[in-house]
Structure formats: C-alpha cells, structure tokens
Design a protein around this motif. Sequence first.
Motif, PDB file in Angstrom:
ATOM      1  N   UNK A  38       3.636  14.039  12.780  1.00 43.97           N
ATOM      2  CA  UNK A  38       2.791  14.564  12.056  1.00 43.97           C
ATOM      3  C   UNK A  38       1.794  14.287  12.117  1.00 43.97           C
ATOM      4  N   UNK A  39       0.998  13.051  11.489  1.00 47.58           N
ATOM      5  CA  UNK A  39       0.106  12.572  11.513  1.00 47.58           C
ATOM      6  C   UNK A  39      -0.290  12.915  10.065  1.00 47.58           C
ATOM      7  N   UNK A  40       0.786  13.071   9.447  1.00 41.96           N
ATOM      8  CA  UNK A  40       0.384  13.376   7.875  1.00 41.96           C
ATOM      9  C   UNK A  40       0.098  12.597   6.604  1.00 41.96           C
ATOM     10  N   UNK A  41      -1.288  12.995   5.665  1.00 40.98           N
ATOM     11  CA  UNK A  41      -1.893  12.750   5.087  1.00 40.98           C
ATOM     12  C   UNK A  41      -1.020  11.490   4.065  1.00 40.98           C
ATOM     13  N   UNK A  42       0.682  11.695   3.741  1.00 39.99           N
ATOM     14  CA  UNK A  42       1.837  11.226   3.083  1.00 39.99           C
ATOM     15  C   UNK A  42       1.590   9.856   4.013  1.00 39.99           C
ATOM     16  N   UNK A  43       1.512   9.226   5.593  1.00 41.24           N
ATOM     17  CA  UNK A  43       1.434   7.968   5.682  1.00 41.24           C
ATOM     18  C   UNK A  43       0.530   7.387   6.089  1.00 41.24           C
ATOM     19  N   UNK A  44      -0.635   8.699   5.411  1.00 45.12           N
ATOM     20  CA  UNK A  44      -2.259   7.680   5.677  1.00 45.12           C
ATOM     21  C   UNK A  44      -2.434   6.837   3.596  1.00 45.12           C
ATOM     22  N   UNK A  45      -1.614   7.189   2.858  1.00 43.98           N
ATOM     23  CA  UNK A  45      -1.912   6.810   1.583  1.00 43.98           C
ATOM     24  C   UNK A  45      -0.607   6.065   1.777  1.00 43.98           C
ATOM     25  N   UNK A  46       0.788   5.523   2.644  1.00 43.04           N
ATOM     26  CA  UNK A  46       0.833   4.659   2.485  1.00 43.04           C
ATOM     27  C   UNK A  46       0.744   3.707   3.161  1.00 43.04           C
ATOM     28  N   UNK A  47      -0.654   3.538   4.051  1.00 39.21           N
ATOM     29  CA  UNK A  47      -0.986   2.504   4.859  1.00 39.21           C
ATOM     30  C   UNK A  47      -2.008   2.341   3.343  1.00 39.21           C
ATOM     31  N   UNK A  48      -2.240   2.865   3.036  1.00 35.87           N
ATOM     32  CA  UNK A  48      -3.756   2.456   2.340  1.00 35.87           C
ATOM     33  C   UNK A  48      -3.304   1.558   1.172  1.00 35.87           C
ATOM     34  N   UNK A  49      -1.761   1.888   0.511  1.00 37.87           N
ATOM     35  CA  UNK A  49      -0.989   1.283  -0.119  1.00 37.87           C
ATOM     36  C   UNK A  49      -0.705  -0.370   0.321  1.00 37.87           C
ATOM     37  N   UNK A  50       0.353  -0.332   1.766  1.00 36.65           N
ATOM     38  CA  UNK A  50       0.151  -1.282   2.750  1.00 36.65           C
ATOM     39  C   UNK A  50      -0.523  -2.061   2.473  1.00 36.65           C
ATOM     40  N   UNK A  51      -1.970  -2.098   2.918  1.00 34.32           N
ATOM     41  CA  UNK A  51      -2.946  -2.697   2.681  1.00 34.32           C
ATOM     42  C   UNK A  51      -3.291  -3.408   1.473  1.00 34.32           C
ATOM     43  N   UNK A  52      -3.364  -2.594   0.400  1.00 33.91           N
ATOM     44  CA  UNK A  52      -3.786  -3.116  -1.220  1.00 33.91           C
ATOM     45  C   UNK A  52      -2.939  -3.771  -1.384  1.00 33.91           C
TER      46      UNK A  52
END
Length: 646
Positions: free
Chosen positions: A75-89
């Motif tokens: 669903x192109x969620x912003x929750x997934x985007x936040x998880x992506x940033x956390x994964x990279x960090x």
Amino acid sequence: MLAFLQKIGKSLMFPIATLPAAALLLRLGSGDMLGAVPNDIVQYIASIMAASGNAILGNLAIIFAIGIAMGLAHDNSGGAALAGAIAHLVLVAVLGAVNEDLNMGVFGGIIGGITAGLLYNKFYSVKFPEWLSFFGGRRFVPIITSITMAVLASILAIVWGPIQGGIDAVGNWLIGAGSLGVGMYGFLNRLLIPVGLHHVVNTVIWFDFGEFTNAAGELIKGDINRFLAGDPSAGHFQAGFFPIMMFGLPAACLAMYFAAKKEKRAAVGGMFVSIALTAFLTGVTEPIEFTFMFLSPVLYAIHAVLTGISFAVSYIVGFRGGFSFSASLIDYLLNFGLADRPWLLIPLGLGFGAIYFVIFYFLIKKLDLKTPGREDEEEEGAEVDSALSNDLDLRAYKTIEALGGQDNIKQVDYCTTRLRMTVIDAGQVDEKTLRQTGACGVMRISKTNVQVIVGTSVEFLAEAMKDRLKKGNPAPANVSLQKDVSVIGETEAQISPDDFEMPMTGDLIPLSEVPDEAFSSGMMGPGFGIHPKVGTVHAPFDGQVVMIFPTKHAIGLKSDTGVEILIHVGLDTVNLNGEGFETLVTDGQVIQCGDPLLLVDLETIKDKVPSIITPVVFTSLVGQEVTLNKLGFQRAGSTNIISINK
C-alpha cells in the motif's frame, strides 16, 4: 524471481526521481556557473543550491532504502518507509562497529529497503494479546525490521568483505576494459528493457561502480555521482546513450513514418512526432522501442547492438558526458561544462541517426513489419481513439475493461513508462483494445503478470485506474468504445427472491455492518453480509463458476439470468494464502442451486484475520438495490432472504 526483480526495478523509480532536482541544484550552484559570478549575494545563493544538491547525492543510500521499502509495500505506506530508514541505519552502524572499512553504499540501501518492504508486507496486520496490542500492526514493522537487520548486518559484516572486493574487481574491469566494457554495458542495458530489469543493472553501474575522492576528502561512488562531482574518468557509462536517444531512435520514428502506408501517414504522424520529441527532450525511449520490439526481435537486437557500438565509439573518440535522469537535450545542455568534447555529439548523433533510418526503413519494407501505419485493413480498429487523449477517466475505464475487467485485476503498479499489472488470467487481456487506448505495446510476462507500455503519462493513468477500481469501475456517460462482450448482466440482470438461497449458515446482516469500508460503502456493489456459523459455502442459484481466487478465499458466480456475485469469505483472508480453505469446484463449472462450493475451517482462520464476516456482493447490478427481507440467523438454503429493486 522475475516478478520480484521487476518490483525492485519499479521501486527504484522513487529514489531515482530525486536525481534531476539534485543535479540541477548542484550544477547551478557549482563554481563554473552561478558560483563563478563575482557577486556576494549570487555566490551565497549558489552555495545554498550546491549544498542542497549535495545533501541529496550524499545520502542516496538512505534515500534508496526509504524509496524501495515504500515501493515494495503493498500500500506504499509511510510505515514501510520508516522501516527502510531504520534498516539502513542499523546496517551502517553494525558494519561500522565490526569493520569501519566496509562500505556497502547504495547497495546497502537497496538491501535495507528490500528487507523492510518484505517485512512490512508480512507483518503490517499482525495482532498481539490485548496487553501488547499497542505494538501490533504497522507499529511492529520497525521493531521486527531493526531486529532482523541487526542479524542480517552481522552476517554481512563477515561476508561482505570478499563480496565488496568482487564487485570492485568487476567494476574496475569494466572501467578498465575501455570501449569493450562500456560497449557490453550499453548492449545489455537495451537487451534487458523487455523484462524491465535494466533499472537493476543501471543502479549498480551508476551508483556503486568506481571511486573518486573530492576536494573535501569525501569518497564518492557510482558513474553519475562521480561525473557530477568532477571525476574526469566518469561519464563513459552514460555518454553512449546520447547519440541513440537524441538522434538514433527519433530517426527510427522517421523511418517508420515513411514506411507507413501513404493514406495512414497523417494518422500516425502525430504519434511519431510526440514520442520522438519525448526521447529527444527527456530521454524516455520506451514508447518508441515498444513499437517494434515484438514485431521484429531481429530489429530490436540490432538496436541493442547499435547502442553498444555507440558506447564504444563515444569512448574511442573521447566524447564523455553525463546526466542525472536520462540522455536528453536537457541533461546535455545542463552538463555541457562538465563533459569532454561535447560538440562530438552532433556528428555522432547524425551518423547514428542515418544508420537507424536506413536499417529500419529497409528491414520494415523487406520483412513487411506491421509497424504503426502498416497494419492490414482488418487491423484498422486498433487505431488510437482520439477521444481518450483528453479524457483520463475514460481512458482508465477502457484500460481496465481491456485488461479483463476489475475482477481480473489483482494489483496495479507502474514505473517510468509502463503499467505493471498482476492479473488473475493474462489470457483475458485484449491487446487490440489496449492499443486503442493509446498503449504502445503489451508484454505477457507470465499467466498472471502483464506489462502495458503507456509512456510518461503512466502515473496519472495508474492512479486514475486505482480510483476507479475502488469504486467498481462504473461506466462513464461518454463511453463509446466497447469490447465484444454481452452487457445484459449490467442492465437487465434479475433474479427472484425464491430463486436465490442463503449461501452459508449464519447471521444475515446488512452490508453496511461489514467491518470493511470497501464492502460496507457499496464500492464493490450492493449486497449483504453473513456471520457464518458453518464453514460450507453453497451455490445460491443455478449458474456457473466464473472465477476462483488463487488463495481460495473468494469465488465469483454468474446465474443463468445474468446476475453476478462475489462471495468473499472473511476479511483480509487473502493473506492466509489458502490456509483453511478447500475448493470443491473449478473455474467454468456449471453449478446447481445448493451445490457445495468451498469448505472453510472457521476455527483455523478466525484468530488469524480481522473478521470472518463474509460479504456477498452483486457485481453486475447497475442502478439497482439489494433489500434484505430477513435478518439474523438463517440456514444455508433459506429462500426469500433478499429482493433486487430498480
């Protein structure tokens, strides 16, 4: 695997879309442009612009992690985007703690984005006991992502050293191989376009290969970033595109125009001018390539070879250039000051343009290829309906119908120029009608995966289609182009209360009480809900099975009188992937009223989904309403439970 890689390729478009803005800011603020103006105010503005551009290019890894995670999320969620940033960090921190020399760059961002996106799709609806419910659903995704990424990063910290060495070795070989290396890349780039995987290769070449240390001591990787940072060895993996995209493919359009039948040139001329200008000005060439890609694999293979030759020749003669988005006039002018021998583009482009024109015109005539304007008389119906160019809603409606209707569409995705459709049956896709809507080509990747080449307006068409699918794709008032199918079920379908039986034993409830807005609002059609007590779904009338979902949780039926219904057992049951469901019939099977259709293990599924309430919706009723004659507990087979009113 192909479908998965295509999803990644589509997701890469989110972060790549930021590059033109970054490059524009960086170039305008550089020392050879606004930064060279001897004025304090102008130089102050230039420094801000350069810093803004560097802020994007210097953080591409986390931008890719965020963009890919969001793109992969269902669903192109912003929750997934936040998880992506956390994964990279987490990945960067763990790698740095183990070995500060490890640097995964943009590739690390891709790994983090993929991990976060997949975890989001798996855990976005997870449920916990009441005392832990706050951490359920989408809130759980960043938590599980951080844990998973910590484990994955600890493994990568051990194995990435040799992998990084291997990637650097391949990159250094390609860079050091001169004309052969860049020529191979150009050839493979075009060869992968039919399956949409060229984006994956481009990302590695453009954002990971090669290293350059700027004046500030910062390490910069990737052909695009190094070129924009002033690396004199970068740009060779971009320069070869300019002669092809700005001259070669527009010349191919000219050849196809002159090869068209004289009486049809006026009809196809506007299209050729449009797609040729798109390639010249923006570097988007897929609308051209798909006009001949499947008509003649030989012609497309020649195009791939010529692209490779363009890269090799550009390298040999010393033409070096770069871009932020694609090889176009805009990028050529913007980066003119960074290029080597940019004036060579003119003779190179004219030369390749002449080669393309001669080869295309000769082969189209010799092989009698049915390029636009050369179709046989019986194929004339495939000409584009001009009314669609100014009516996006009408185009969206007709595209959905040509794809087999809303019941055949499972998911709508898109990238730069193409719709990436997941369908139930690719055999229902009507390519001729799609071409009437303006599509340049259709690719049937598998039985459930179809790509439709639309052009640069694809995003607007895709969003319009998504909006229509939510509403049930009602026919617009000005629809004129129709597929050759019977529409009696849409206007005259009727069934008497005595001929429609309760399909499941349970509590009969109004559709408005179904706890899912897509059903309760009537978007899917009028109907009712059942809170089932027994897990057997029976045929409510005499008719035929028209669709069984692959995950067995829903079934579509059509009565002998033309009434179509969808029985959707439970909510979000698609995520169970068939667990707890057993089908007793097959697609196309003739059924009698009362026949068992599905077996559902209610005890197994009830704790794994939001609700087992089962909506029953009438998908073929236009301007008609469903009235409940009864409420409460009803046994399967009960009659006179509903009435259909105009």
